[in-house]
Each structure stands twice: as C-alpha cells, then as structure tokens.
Design an enzyme around this catalytic site. Structure first.
Site: not given
Lengths: 332, 332, 332, 332
Positions: C13, C74, C105, C128, C130, C132, C174
């Site tokens: 992303g 992706r 990740d 990203t 996110d 995360d 996400r």
C-alpha cells in the site's frame, strides 16, 4: 493558411491555474491533430529558442499544481527597440503557426507589438492573481490567491482574538484592490483599505484612527483586523501598525502575506476557469480569430481585442459601492 | 487539604492546541467532581479578578480551534515588585485550591514566584510554538506551527520554481531554530539557517553566498529556498535577500511568514499531546504533586520542577548534528 | 564487495512520504558516488525488468507529493513457488549490489525470502499508513493519514452538530486501531472502537448502545461521533449506524473515509521521518549492514532484523491503556 | 406596519456559509435598529418556541465556521395538515414582524405555505450544497462542497496513480449533477457521470465500459478517475466499480465522499455570497418586499418569487453542453 503548430507560453507573474490552461490547450490541440510547442520562461524562450513539444503525458497530473510547467518571466529583450521584430523572426524559426499567450496586461502588450511584425493568429488568456485585466470578470489565479490570503487571515484572527490585538494584514493586488476586497469581506475584516477608496490619504488615516479608537473603546470585537492592499498607502503595513498603536494605545501587529499568495494547488474555480478559457482559445483559433483575449463576463465567454485589455480602471465605482455595502463598522 | 476548585490560565504567546488542553483539564476535573475556574488573559485575569467557571458545554467543540478561549497576555503587573505576593492574594480571593498554567518559560517563572507566597499546588503545561522549553521534547503548538510554515513554503516553492528564483523565508522560533530546522527539512530547503549553527556571522554569510553561487552556476535545482529562523542573523530577511542577489546576480525575494504560524486548527499531534498533558496535569494534582511541569521525553510523560524548565540550551548539539545529517547541498 | 548500484523499490500500500524517502536515498547515494536504480511497481518491476536510474532532477520537487514516483503493487509472482529465486536472478540481471525496500510487513517477508537466494545487502524502510509494523514507533504515512482523517471528521462534526446527529465514521488501519485511536482522540470522538479493545462483540455493542442512550438522554453534547477502525467489528459502519438509530431513536449517519487517507501531500512529520529513515538506510549500507529494517523507537533510530518485523501485536496493552486514559465519556 | 423584530432560521441540509449569512443579517439588522430572533433547528424551533435574540457577540467569529449556529432540521410538523397555520400562530407568539429563511426548495415550499396564514414579509436565501434551486446561479455552500470533494479526489488520484488503478468516486448533489460536474472538471476526471447526461442507463454503461477498456489498452493515463453523482445510476458506486473491474480486468476501487462535503470552513466565495445575500435580504425587507428569494444571476442580485424557486430542471441542457465541452476522452 492552415494551423499545424501552436506555440504556447506563460508570461509575467505566475498564477495558480496556469497549468490547468496548459493542459486544456494541449489536450484540445492533440485532439485536433495539431502540435503544441511549449516555449519556456515567457518570451525569453523565443529569443533563446527554448521550446519543446507538449505531449499528453507532459500535461498529466498538472491540473492540481501551482506555478507553470513552462516557467515564466518578465522579458527585457522584447521591450528593446527591435524586440518585437526579432520575436516575430524567432516564431518563424520555430515554425509556429499560431501563438497562445497566458499572462497579464504586460504580456498582452508584448503580443500586440509582435503581431505587427508577425501576421499570424495570437490569442491571449488572462492569467494573474491580481484580476486587474480589463475585459474579464476573472483572471486565472484570482480566487486561489483570495483563498490563500483568507486561510492566512483566519489563522491571524485566532491569535488576534487570543491577545485582543489589532492586526494590519497586507495582501497582494499590484495596484488593484480586488484581492483585498474579497479576502477582507470573507474574513470579516473590520476595515478594508485599497487605493480605490482613498481620496486624500491624510484625511483617510485620521478617520481610520478615530474609527478604530471608537471601536476599541466600545469593545465591540475581540480583535480588529485591517486588510490593506499592497501599494494602497504611501506608508508600509508596519508603519501603519505603529501609527495605529500610538494613536489608540492598543497593541497592534502587522503581517505581510507576500508570495504565498502566488502558489499552491489552484482552487476548483480557477481550474474550471482555466480549462474553459484554454478550450475557448483553441476554438477561437479554429474559427480563424486573432488578436483577442478570451475572457468571461457575466458567466459568458467573450473575446476582447488584445489592444483593449490593459489595466482595469482603478477608480472602480462598482468596487467602491460593493465595499460600502459590506461595511458593518458600527462606528460610521 | 482537599482540592475542590482548580484555577486554569493560558499565558504568554498563544499556541494552537491550548484549547485542547483546556478541554481535557475541564472534562477530567468535572469527572473528578472538581470545579474549574478559567482565569482570563493570563495572570492579568488574576489581578482584575476576571474569571468564570468552565462547563462541559464551554469546552465542547474547542479542540479544533486555534487561539485560546481563556485569552492570553504577557502580564506586567506580575513582574512588578510585589506582583507575586499580590497574585497569591488574588488566588485566595478566588478561593482557588490549585493552579494549572499553560504557557512558556516566562509563565513558569511567574508561577514559581507566586508559589513562594501561595503554598498550594501549581502545575505547568508547556504551550508555545517555539518548542524552546527545557525538559520536554515537544511543546503544544510546535507541530502545528511547522505544518503552517511548511504549507506556506510549499506554495512559495511553486512560484520560486516558475521564476527560477532564490527565496529567503523567515520562520518563527524566538531564539530557537527548531521550527526552521523541521520545516526546512520537510520543505527540502536548500539551506536552513539558525543561530545554533552560526559561529561567526560574517564567515557564515561568505560561505553561504559562495555555496549559493556554486549551486546556481551548476543549475542543480530549479529554485533555491533558504529557511531562516527569526533572530538568527543580525540582518533582516529582506537585507539577506538583497545581499544574495547582489552576490549571485540571481533574482532573490524574501517572505516573512510571521503571525500565521501562531493560529489555525491544531494538527492531530498537538491535539493529542495537549489532551495527554492536560489529563496528566490533573492526575498530578490528584497525586499531590506541585511545582512541576508535565512534559514528554522519548514518548514518556515526565514531571520537571518548574524551576528547572527555563529555555533550552540554544547551543544545541543534537540540533546541529541533525541539521548536518540532512544537508544534501552537493556543493559542500 | 563494494557497492556501486543500489536498487530501490516501493511495495504494498502506498503511503504519503514514500517520495520523501526516495528523494533522501537518491541524493545520499549520489553524494556517495553510487547509482540508484528505481525499480517500478514494487517487486513486479524486477520480473518485468522495469527500471530506470534516478537522478537529482528526478527527485526534485517530489518531497511534497503523495503516492510514489516508482509506483507500487502487491506482487503475485514473488509469492509463487520459485518466485524468490527468480527475483534474485533478476536483481543480478540488473547488476544491483544492494536493495532498499520501502513497504510494509508483506514487502519485508518478500525481502527476507529473496535474501535467501541473493546474499547481498537488503535494507527495509517501514512505509504504510497503518503503523502496524513491529519494531518501530512510527511508519511513513501514519501521521498524514491521521491528519487527513481528522480534517474529514472535523467537517463531519460541523454537520453532526447542525443536525444534532450521531455519526459513525470508519477509518483505515487494516487490523490495527492506531489511526482510529489517534484521530479519535484528536477529534474529540465520543467513542473510539477498535478490535484491540473488544473482547466480546455482542457485549461490547450492548454496552455501546446503552452508553449512547445515556449520553443522548442527558444531552451532554450537540453531536455524537463514533470513530471505528475498519475490520474492528463484524458489522459494517452502515449497519452499526442503523442499529444505533433503532436502539436510541436518534438520527444516525455513517461515513467511510476510505482511500482519501492514502493520498495527499505528506505532513511535516512524515517528510522528516522519511528523510531520516532514507539517510539511515544508506548509512546502514555504508556500514555493511543487511537484512534489517530501519525504525525509530523513542526518538532513536534502530535496526530491526527484517525477520522480526511482522505485524504489531494487536492485543496492544499500551493502546488499550491509552484509550481508556482518554475516555471522557461521562456515562462510564 | 413597521418592522422591529426579524425572525431568522436555517432549514434543511446544512451548508457551509449559512453562518456567514446569519452574521450579515444580524449585523445589518442591528445597524437598522431591529432585533433579530434566532429560531432554532429550522421550523422545529417555531413549534417548540426555541428562540433567542442574536447579538453582535453571537455572530462574532462565526463567518469561518461550517454548520449553522442556529441548528437545522427537516421539520415534520410543518408538513402535517394544519402545520402551516400553526406555524403562523407561533410566529405571532414570538412577535415576529418578518421572517428570513435560509434553506433549500423544501424550506421555501414551507415558507410559501406559512405565508398563506401569516401575511407578513418572508424572504428566502438559497442555502444548500447541491445548487439545485431554480432562480439562482449559485447557492450558499456549493463551492465549498466542490472544493472539499476536489481535495479528496486529488488525494485519491495520488494513490490511484501509484497503483495504476481505476477509481469510482461518488459525490453528493441529491438529484443534480452540478457538484459532480465542477469537481470532475477540476480534478481532470476521465469520466463524469450524472443523471442529466444519461438517456438509457444500460446503453450508457456499455459505452462506458468500452471507453474505459480502450483507454486502458492504450495506456493514455496512469490512473482513471470516474466522478459519479449520487443517484445518477441505479447501481451503487461499489457495484459500478466491480462491474468495471470484471469488464476491463483492471483493479478498480470505489470511494463515497459522503457527509464531509457538508462541513468545513466555507471558501471565500461562499462567505462573500452569503454575506451579500444576507445584506440584500434585509434590504429587501426595508423596501417592503415579501415572498421572494434573493438569488444571483450573472453576477447580479435578483428576487425570485418563492413559489417559482423549486428544483432546477435536471434535464439541464447547459450542463450537458458544458460537460461535452470538457470531454477530453481521446477514445470518443
């Protein structure tokens, strides 16, 4: 003569939305099967023969960008004795069949001069944040400059309120009060100062100081914002602020918004206007027009002879009337 | 002694996010069953006894507003001979049990003085765009000021590119280079000038002119932006621009961003920080703390004695190291 | 082995600030005398051998742009049986000496796999929205996404207030609640819902409805905004809004902020972070490091083995504690 | 009858700029020596007699705020059998001499009905983001909604480019395509879909899929953005995106901008328009006018009988012509 190669340049002060016009002209020409030659840095690019063909890809993703991908400049060479004649020769060297100039009154004067030695179509598109071109209600970049000024003044209002201060905010406009007027109305300025409404500066300032004194005494507002157009007064924004402070005893600060007003992503209105004017400029060439600026009056596209463009009459009665209409100063 | 009435004031230069702190403190106190008394215009409100209880409704919808709903000021009375003693008496007149002060180093000096005559809890929260308070990585308003400066410089970059000009942009920071450094890195400034990195101004400027001359000659960029902190040099931004122009022959303009950097809706980071510090200040009172500022170091809340806050060391080695790390100037 | 050609790609992303990292890496490498080869559309560009050298000019004026000039994707091919081995061969075909991967990740899992067949240095940079990724406090794009979400929710608050409505606003993240948490705190959300704080969804929702009912009855706010992380609940934002309306009788609307959170000019913090991580990635290569991601923990740059990055533990106790700390809901 | 007390309400969907109109009306009335009574939550405030006098201070610093300080609503009671008669009685209970209604077509229908039982002056001001009121070129809030939509789509363009994706973006407009058209032109949308240009949906969609297929095959753009007006199609934005993906094989996402378009600080144009319409509404009362809406046609203020306002003709030929003019789709 059939047109095959369009020359395109941006000239004078850059204005947000110029890229949107460049895009529209390029796509419209490509659709028509014409080549578009981008001339760099205004008329300078003619003399240095700095140019390049514009493709679909070149104008992809530029509608949202400030500045101009063609660069701009104020060209000295063109103003020299045989500058126009030389420019005409350079246009022929580039095999240009028609020229589109995006710029202001100086750029159009240059175009008119060149046309005397180069009898091919020239079309003007009004691009300047100052909105000071005769023959059009709006110029490309005007509403973006207002929006930028407004968002700055909104921020200044926050700190002015917190300190209960007076602020003098200088906005651009060259010799015209339009940016000051619209941004001033929109930010709820307590005073809007532009050249057009001043008959005698000394009298005007006396009245201003006393008006501020009155408002401050009666505490009608938490803060007091004065929007002043550049060149409206013979004194600087800083000096005006000092004078107000010494006349009223209230802490007074100044801010000169300056060049931020020239940049940034254009607002929707400027992108739409620029796209519309760009399309109309190519349409005008298709229809065999020359020596005109495409403008917009009362929501209608119009063609004005380049020679009649010039600067808007600064003793603009409509502007003065409009300003008075918005004057909520309860002290008057 | 049990706390029932919290006094709350904002003092010194206003900073976006102060309202978020006011909101957090008010809601947290109401939750705890305490009254919050908003004191107006900094310490001035103590002397004039201008105060009002703050309700849930008063702090509704203020988290997104710049400025401070309590107003702010730099208080002269407090600095007078028996100012602190008088302030202590006024706090008692208002029946205040504990005081929270949102402000900068001057406000904390004032608080420390008052505490000598008023032995009740006082907690400080660092609120200033300059990020110049010792004992905290960030102050409320810092990242909003950077964001505002950045969005202005992005706009200036547009017009600088269009004209291939050099721009000198002055940002705030009082005596600290933090706003200049972060906004300069973020806008890809070709040069960042702050007091911390200047040993000898004359030598520094000579090197600067020659570095610019080199970059310009080799045309490595379309434009050249110099971000300079206020007070970094003995000459004004305008004079620096003129000197650069006369030294390099390249058109150079200046812009002083000024007070816009103090206003506007706070960015997320400042709202979150202010909320966090506000909650922690009330928690500190609950835990019986006094005479400390709540700060944040390496993402952890810390308490620093107010007496140790003061100004950050301007010969900041970390800052100098950081700046050099980001120096992409290929001429060096 | 001495490094001469760096491969650089963005993967997964896209996140605002990726371009700032690309710029920093490119300039730093050029300074070091290395070539930088931009690989297009993530790992796809390896398989299609779509690459181009990056020059100073390529990275001029990209620091302020969202998206990624290298495109992203992706990549399915990489996940296939001998994908990693093939990728290693392609890297050799491009004569790459070291690879820098900006992504999340999944991108780092891919890099770790490739490293098994391609024993040259690979460095990761966390990009990203996110936030995360394990091993770093922040990822590139996180604070821009929060700021975008916040400015949207501020707007929604205006209309929610005008109608005294309840709003359910879904933000991205996400499987992580970080964007919801920070934007929710910053917008003064009455409720913040993320997976991390839900043990039993049915119980959670019952308590939510009753909490809203209580607040609405007591009219403590003009409006009621619920920020919910995507994937936090098994029901959609729209269904949640309908359920609230049927449970409380109050007009309830929903808004899914969606992809706007991925774009836009990066905020200052993301530009500075990305620049810093980009420089550190090149520095790590100079120092002979490989197989690590550059992160930032408590304001310090750190190197985490790519294999240890993975997703942050979503049962994040710190996050839960933080959220409870900010809970001003007077009904609890 | 001489007017002494003006009733003022905002009704229907809120629109940024309503507060600017409230401010202008209040200041203008105070200047004229009249009282202004703010009626809360549209016509609901009449029935519940929820009203309050508006002072200079009440309207200070509201020009820059979205929403409406008077709240708004869609009133059911007014639509009931004797709703209008009852409303008339309530106006008399409040001793209102004249009423100003800021709202849309439904609000004006209500006003027209009330006027039958309450023979005092009623003036309408068009306030709705949809710009769907007959008799005015612009309504308050329209350009702010466009600007908000545009800045969202600019962000979506960033991520669409990074992934080379197709995006379907749904904007507001109720049954009108104006927001879609202006925001679509301004964002350089590859397609703009609104009800006005669709004769047969099935044929339209077939042509759309094939046009997209053609563009994608020839890779004329990095991304492909389709702006679609709400209610333009019988299928949702999400379904449209899925259909495009299955027809073209290209990754296609959707985004519904939703309620963000209703809020936020109004743009300069909406603040100026609202101020101008507010002043003109009070002027109209001074001149003894009643039963008219103040609009603006070709930059001139006009008065349209409220009964003639209604919705704009959606088979708007000018809009269709305008849209075709801007169509740069090279596949047609």
């Amino acid at each position: 003569m059939s047109i095959k190669r369009i020359g395109l340049l941006t000239s004078g002060g850059d204005a947000p939305g110029m890229n949107a016009a460049i895009r529209a002209i390029t796509l419209k020409c490509i659709n028509a099967g014409w080549d578009v030659i981008g001339i760099e840095a205004g008329y300078n690019g003619l003399f240095s023969l700095s140019s390049r063909p514009l493709t679909h890809q070149d104008v992809d993703n530029i509608i949202q960008r400030g500045g101009t991908i063609l660069k701009t400049a104020r060209c000295q060479t063109l103003k020299e004795d045989n500058g126009s004649e030389l420019a005409a020769q350079q246009l022929d060297k580039l095999a240009i069949d028609a020229l589109i100039v995006i710029g202001g009154d100086g750029s159009f004067r240059g175009a008119t001069q060149i046309n005397k030695f180069w009898p091919k179509p020239i079309i003007g598109i009004p691009g300047t944040i100052d909105n000071d071109i005769n023959g059009t209600d709006q110029t490309i970049g005007f509403w973006t400059a207002i929006e930028t000024a407004l968002s700055c003044i909104d921020k200044i209002r926050d700190t002015a309120d917190a300190f209960e201060r007076i602020f003098v905010v200088e906005v651009m406009g060259r010799d015209c009060g339009f940016i000051a007027m619209e941004s001033g109305i929109a930010c709820a300025a307590e005073q809007i100062i532009c050249k057009e409404i001043i008959e005698n500066e000394s009298d005007f300032l006396s009245k201003l100081y006393s008006s501020i004194q009155h408002a401050v005494t009666w505490q009608q507002t938490q803060s007091y914002v004065i929007v002043v157009a550049e060149n409206a007064l013979s004194i600087s924004a800083q000096t005006l602020a000092q004078n107000i402070q010494s006349n009223t005893g209230v802490d007074t600060k100044s801010a000169i918004l300056g060049y931020v007003q020239r940049g940034g992503a254009p607002v929707a209105m400027d992108r739409v206007l620029a796209t519309q004017l760009g399309i109309a400029a190519v349409d005008a060439l298709v229809q065999g027009k020359s020596g005109v600026m495409i403008g917009t009056l009362n929501n209608t596209l119009v063609e004005i002879p380049l020679a009649d463009t010039g600067l808007k009459n600064t003793a603009n009665q409509a502007l003065i009337k409009r300003l008075k209409q918005f004057n909520f100063d309860l002290t008057d």
